[in-house]
Each structure stands twice: as C-alpha cells, then as structure tokens.
Design a protein around this motif. Structure first.
Motif, mmCIF file in Angstrom:
data_model
loop_
_atom_site.group_PDB
_atom_site.id
_atom_site.type_symbol
_atom_site.label_atom_id
_atom_site.label_comp_id
_atom_site.label_asym_id
_atom_site.label_seq_id
_atom_site.Cartn_x
_atom_site.Cartn_y
_atom_site.Cartn_z
ATOM 1 N N LYS A 42 5.221 55.266 -5.997
ATOM 2 C CA LYS A 42 5.572 55.613 -7.373
ATOM 3 C C LYS A 42 7.034 56.014 -7.504
ATOM 4 C CE LYS A 42 0.955 57.032 -8.880
ATOM 5 N NZ LYS A 42 0.087 58.174 -9.292
ATOM 6 N N ASN A 185 5.165 44.196 -15.164
ATOM 7 C CA ASN A 185 4.555 45.509 -14.990
ATOM 8 C C ASN A 185 3.339 45.607 -15.911
ATOM 9 O OD1 ASN A 185 3.987 48.352 -15.000
ATOM 10 N ND2 ASN A 185 6.099 48.738 -14.338
ATOM 11 N N GLN A 187 1.736 48.436 -16.439
ATOM 12 C CA GLN A 187 1.609 49.830 -16.856
ATOM 13 C C GLN A 187 2.574 50.133 -18.003
ATOM 14 O OE1 GLN A 187 -0.704 51.838 -15.372
ATOM 15 N NE2 GLN A 187 -1.277 50.130 -14.050
ATOM 16 N N ASN A 198 2.179 40.854 -17.755
ATOM 17 C CA ASN A 198 1.258 41.241 -16.691
ATOM 18 C C ASN A 198 1.106 40.119 -15.669
ATOM 19 O OD1 ASN A 198 0.658 43.670 -18.053
ATOM 20 N ND2 ASN A 198 -0.944 42.671 -19.244
#
Length: 207
Positions: A42, A185, A187, A198
């Motif tokens: 992360k 991404n 998210q 995505n």
C-alpha cells in the motif's frame, strides 16, 4: 500520430509480489524493521518503493548510505522473482491493438536495467519504439525529464500523447507535459486523473 507511454510494474506486468517480498526482507535483514507485505504494498503504491524506503530510513545515522544498503540487498532478492513475473491480463491484446493502429509505444520505468531482459522474456519488447529505465540517467517520475526526452527525440505531439500507469506519480508524470492519462486501478483514489480503467481492454474505447 498518437503515442503511448506505459509504466511497467503493475501496469504491464504482475511484479509487485517480488518487489514487496524483496523490500520486506531487505528492511528486516539490514535494519531490523518488520512490516507486513500489505503495508509495504500500500505504501509503495502511494508513491514508489524508493520514496517509501527513503522516508522510512530518514532517521538513520547516514540516510543516503542506508538507502544504498537497502537497495544492494533488495536488488538481489527482487531478481530471484523475475522468472515468476507474469503479464497483466489483456496487456498483449491491447499492445497488439495499439500496434495495429500504428500508435508509437514506449515503456518508461523506475526499474533498473533488468527491464530490458524482462521485456524480452515476456515476449513484448517488439511492441515498443524505446524502453527507458532510470538507470539510463534520467530523473525519476513525476519529473518530466524522461517524457521530454521522448517528445524531443521522436517529435511527439503533446495533445496526442497518453501516459498509462497504476499510481499517482504516473498521472502527475503525464500531466507534467500536458499528456492525457489513464490510471489502471480498481480502487477509488483521492487524486485527479483523466481516465480510470479496471481492465486494459477498456483503453480501446478511450484512445
């Protein structure tokens, strides 16, 4: 003519398992710093491994020397994962699509010169006009140095230039020269971008 600058790690190739593992082992062995793989992943995705590690080691007696030591061990462990690196789903399809459209494609990466062997082993090097590593002496993203080099060398038009990547620094990198950006991404993020996908096949509807 349209041109596309691709990031490599986690945009073209699934390489983060090796990156995260090497980061975890180097921090633990050299500095007795134990972090979970999830935390490393992360934090590294927010900026870069180098920024994350540099901030983490800033209180060492000699921070620059500490970072150099980290990378000496990191590169050893990360290279052990090269034969496990696979392509992101549909990347070959979209690279072939862009090639058939006669778009000029490049790779610009923070990865060292291992990028050249990796591109060959993954069977994708022929799609790219040029592959650039920071080991070639350019400033790191999001500094526009590498993009300006490509723009000047190939006379690229900024309004037809696209930058594709998985992190905020890739978006900032593209915006630094007025290029359009596509963020890979799935998210929600708290920074601006031009397009977000995505699945790489969605790029066909954008470019």
């Amino acid at each position: 003519m349209k041109s596309i600058v691709w990031d490599f790690d986690d945009t073209i190739a699934n390489s983060y398992p090796g990156i995260v593992n090497a980061t975890q082992r180097s921090l633990r062995e050299n500095f007795d710093i134990s972090l979970s793989k999830d935390t490393i992943f992360k934090e590294s995705k927010k900026t870069s491994v180098r920024k994350f590690v540099t901030d983490l080691l800033k209180d060492q007696e000699n921070p620059d020397q500490a970072v150099d030591l980290f990378y000496k061990v990191y590169h050893h462990y990360e290279s052990e994962y090269h034969d496990k690196i696979t392509l992101v789903p549909h990347i070959k399809d979209i690279l072939k699509y862009c090639d058939e459209k006669h778009y000029i494609q490049f790779v610009v990466t923070h990865r060292d010169q291992s990028i050249y062997d990796l591109a060959k082993s993954l069977g994708i090097e022929h799609f790219f006009k040029e592959i650039i590593s920071v080991d070639d002496g350019y400033k790191r993203k999001p500094d526009p140095d590498m993009l300006n080099y490509l723009i000047n060398k190939y006379d690229l038009k900024r309004d037809e230039l696209w930058v594709v990547g998985d992190r905020e620094i890739d978006v900032k990198f593209g915006h630094s020269v007025g290029a359009k950006t596509i963020l890979l991404n799935n998210q929600a993020v708290d920074f601006s971008y031009d397009y977000r996908v995505n699945d790489l096949l969605e790029i066909k509807k954008i470019i």
